[in-house]
Design a protein around this motif. Structure first.
Motif, short mmCIF file in Angstrom:
data_model
loop_
_atom_site.label_atom_id
_atom_site.label_comp_id
_atom_site.label_asym_id
_atom_site.label_seq_id
_atom_site.Cartn_x
_atom_site.Cartn_y
_atom_site.Cartn_z
N ASP A 157 3.78 7.00 -13.28
CA ASP A 157 4.25 7.94 -12.74
C ASP A 157 6.15 7.94 -12.56
OD1 ASP A 157 5.05 10.26 -11.52
OD2 ASP A 157 3.47 9.23 -9.32
N PRO A 158 6.74 8.81 -13.40
CA PRO A 158 8.36 8.61 -12.72
C PRO A 158 8.33 8.76 -11.86
CG PRO A 158 8.12 10.56 -14.42
CD PRO A 158 6.10 10.04 -14.30
N VAL A 159 8.54 9.29 -10.68
CA VAL A 159 8.31 9.09 -9.52
C VAL A 159 8.74 7.90 -8.86
CG1 VAL A 159 8.11 10.36 -7.40
CG2 VAL A 159 7.47 11.59 -9.06
N TYR A 160 8.10 7.10 -9.65
CA TYR A 160 7.54 5.82 -8.75
C TYR A 160 8.64 5.30 -9.62
CZ TYR A 160 6.75 1.06 -8.41
OH TYR A 160 7.18 -0.53 -7.51
N ASP A 161 9.65 5.07 -9.90
CA ASP A 161 10.77 4.60 -10.93
C ASP A 161 11.25 4.81 -9.87
OD1 ASP A 161 11.76 2.76 -12.23
OD2 ASP A 161 12.48 4.43 -14.07
N LEU A 162 12.01 6.10 -9.13
CA LEU A 162 12.87 6.29 -8.12
C LEU A 162 12.71 5.60 -6.93
CD1 LEU A 162 15.20 7.99 -7.39
CD2 LEU A 162 14.10 10.10 -7.44
N ALA A 163 11.56 5.98 -6.34
CA ALA A 163 10.81 4.95 -5.13
C ALA A 163 11.13 3.51 -5.10
CB ALA A 163 9.67 5.40 -4.54
N TRP A 190 7.04 16.76 -6.46
CA TRP A 190 7.91 15.05 -6.60
C TRP A 190 8.15 14.45 -5.79
CZ3 TRP A 190 12.89 13.88 -6.21
CH2 TRP A 190 14.05 15.04 -5.76
N ARG A 191 8.74 15.54 -4.21
CA ARG A 191 9.35 15.28 -3.15
C ARG A 191 8.67 14.64 -2.16
NH1 ARG A 191 14.24 15.92 -2.61
NH2 ARG A 191 15.76 17.66 -3.37
N ASP A 192 7.43 15.41 -2.11
CA ASP A 192 5.94 14.82 -0.83
C ASP A 192 5.69 13.52 -1.84
OD1 ASP A 192 6.11 16.53 0.46
OD2 ASP A 192 4.81 18.19 -0.42
N ASP A 193 5.75 12.90 -2.89
CA ASP A 193 5.44 11.95 -3.32
C ASP A 193 6.24 10.99 -3.60
OD1 ASP A 193 2.81 13.14 -3.85
OD2 ASP A 193 2.95 13.42 -5.95
N LEU A 194 7.66 11.35 -3.55
CA LEU A 194 8.31 10.47 -3.26
C LEU A 194 8.05 9.53 -2.19
CD1 LEU A 194 11.62 9.08 -4.21
CD2 LEU A 194 12.00 10.54 -3.15
N ASP A 195 7.98 10.36 -0.80
CA ASP A 195 7.61 9.57 0.49
C ASP A 195 6.69 8.47 0.37
OD1 ASP A 195 9.83 10.69 1.38
OD2 ASP A 195 8.90 13.22 1.59
N PHE A 196 5.34 9.08 -0.64
CA PHE A 196 4.43 8.52 -0.37
C PHE A 196 4.68 7.00 -1.23
CE2 PHE A 196 1.09 6.25 -3.57
CZ PHE A 196 0.35 5.94 -2.37
N TYR A 197 5.37 7.16 -2.52
CA TYR A 197 5.86 5.49 -3.33
C TYR A 197 7.14 5.24 -2.15
CZ TYR A 197 3.79 7.06 -7.59
OH TYR A 197 2.45 7.33 -8.12
N LEU A 198 7.88 5.73 -1.20
CA LEU A 198 8.62 4.89 -0.56
C LEU A 198 7.95 4.21 0.75
CD1 LEU A 198 10.99 7.73 0.10
CD2 LEU A 198 11.37 4.96 -1.45
N GLY A 199 6.68 4.47 1.15
CA GLY A 199 5.90 4.18 1.89
C GLY A 199 5.41 2.84 1.80
N TYR A 200 4.76 3.09 0.50
CA TYR A 200 4.44 1.96 0.03
C TYR A 200 5.65 0.79 -0.52
CZ TYR A 200 3.28 -1.22 -4.32
OH TYR A 200 2.69 -1.79 -5.61
N GLU A 201 6.50 1.14 -0.73
CA GLU A 201 7.57 0.01 -0.83
C GLU A 201 7.96 -0.46 0.35
OE1 GLU A 201 9.39 -1.17 -3.94
OE2 GLU A 201 7.71 -0.03 -4.77
N ALA A 202 8.02 -0.03 1.40
CA ALA A 202 7.65 -0.15 2.84
C ALA A 202 6.86 -1.43 2.35
CB ALA A 202 8.27 0.48 3.62
N MET A 203 5.65 -1.05 2.33
CA MET A 203 4.26 -1.47 3.10
C MET A 203 3.87 -2.89 2.33
SD MET A 203 1.13 -2.72 1.63
CE MET A 203 0.91 -1.15 0.31
N LYS A 204 4.35 -3.09 0.65
CA LYS A 204 4.55 -3.70 -0.15
C LYS A 204 5.91 -5.08 0.44
CE LYS A 204 5.25 -5.28 -5.08
NZ LYS A 204 6.19 -5.46 -6.04
N SER A 205 7.20 -4.66 0.73
CA SER A 205 8.07 -5.34 0.73
C SER A 205 7.43 -6.24 2.43
CB SER A 205 9.29 -4.98 1.17
OG SER A 205 10.41 -6.01 1.98
N ALA A 206 6.71 -5.61 3.19
CA ALA A 206 6.86 -6.22 4.54
C ALA A 206 5.67 -7.72 3.87
CB ALA A 206 5.69 -5.34 5.54
N VAL A 207 4.41 -7.18 3.00
CA VAL A 207 3.17 -8.11 3.10
C VAL A 207 3.38 -9.38 1.71
CG1 VAL A 207 1.49 -8.38 1.40
CG2 VAL A 207 1.25 -6.33 2.58
#
Length: 335
Positions: free
Chosen positions: A219-225, A257-274
């Motif tokens: 998903d190209p939106v993930y690269d931006l996130a 893409w804008r709504d899904d960017l928020d999803f991937y930013l949440g994923y990145e924050a969650m992954k970073s903590a783990v």
């Protein structure tokens, strides 16, 4: 150029350039310097991968001029030789939190545009079981399952630390439910690791993008996130980079893409903590410097705080630096 001689020279060097999965060593030759990348057997896999780096670099050589040229690759021992890109890393020119030079902002926009237009036919085959083109929920599922695996593969000391800090048993539960609602977009080549230490600004102003071992088909939106998460941008640069991606992206890549960017930013924050509960915990346990421990505890506290809205925890997430230091002291042996 004798590749194995260069490898042996690099392997004996005590100093190396930054790299998590590889030791990167500059070696001089009669024709000029090269970069020897030696795979580190000790690095725990913390990221989704799709191809071997050398295979991908060979495939995109004619399409992505901002990538370093691959000069040699070997498997036993596992190393590569890349062209050496002279210049300064972006983090040296503009550390985290500082405004990026205009040349870098423009280069990132151009780079996104280049990646989004690399034809699928030019790329190596994806691994068995990889989601089909456009299956963005399936792609997000791969990312989330990786975090679940990381959360549960540590020893008892790591498990105890997760529990002590309130990292839930399934940190992906909330995001997994959201993943099924992602808009479907065609897959594209993703670098998936565009940050300040992976960009070199040459004297000419040309910007090279390094370290392709985490490149994905997805998903190209993930690269931006991923880029926004790792860049620690000013608010102004964040808006500029987001607008730049939108300008670069073909219309078919922009559905929802804008709504899904928020999803991937949440994923990145969650992954970073783990991931960084383990990484930072070991760093805290491994230093006798009280100021360094305090700094690391503050950084881990910020990661846990950022992740908290994106997971459902049975126990409160611990974000007080003193409590984090005490939990590390109880759970992890000193190193």
């Amino acid at each position: 150029m004798d590749a194995f001689e260069l490898y042996e020279r690099a392997a004996t060097r005590r100093t190396a350039l930054a790299g998590f999965y590889n030791r990167n060593v500059k070696v001089e030759t009669e024709a000029g310097p090269v970069l020897v990348r030696i795979r580190s057997a000790e690095s725990e896999p913390m990221d989704l991968t799709c191809w071997s780096e050398d295979e991908l670099l060979a495939a995109i050589d004619a399409y992505v001029p901002a990538a370093p040229r691959l000069l040699h690759a070997a498997r036993n021992p596992d190393f590569q030789i890349h062209e050496y890109v002279p210049g300064r890393r972006v983090d040296e020119l503009a550390p985290d939190g500082k405004p990026l030079p205009d040349a870098v902002l423009k280069a990132v926009e151009g780079f996104f545009g280049t990646l989004l237009r690399v034809p699928a036919t030019a790329l190596p085959p994806t691994p068995a079981g990889w989601p089909q083109d456009g299956d963005t929920p399936g792609f997000a599922g791969l990312l989330l399952e990786l975090v679940r695996a990381i959360r549960h593969r540590g020893d008892s000391a790591v498990s105890d630390l997760y529990e002590a800090l309130g990292v839930p048993d399934d940190p992906c539960h909330v995001l997994m439910a959201r993943a099924h609602r992602l808009a479907r977009r065609p897959f594209r080549l993703l670098h998936a690791d565009i940050h300040r230490k992976n960009m070199i600004v040459a004297e000419s102003g040309h910007v090279a993008f390094l370290d392709w071992e985490l490149a994905l088909w997805g998903d190209p939106v993930y690269d931006l996130a991923d880029h926004l998460h790792k860049m620690s941008c000013t608010p102004g640069d964040r808006r500029t980079l987001t607008d730049a991606w939108q300008r670069s992206a073909p219309d078919e890549c922009c559905e929802g893409w804008r709504d899904d960017l928020d999803f991937y930013l949440g994923y990145e924050a969650m992954k970073s903590a783990v991931v960084d509960t383990v990484r930072w915990g070991r760093r805290i346990a491994g230093t006798d410097d009280a100021d360094e421990r305090r700094r690391l505890c503050l950084e881990l506290a910020a990661k846990l705080t950022a992740a908290r809205p994106h997971w459902k925890a049975d126990a409160p997430t611990v974000t007080a630096p003193g409590e984090i230091e005490a939990a590390v002291g109880r759970c992890l042996p000193r190193t």
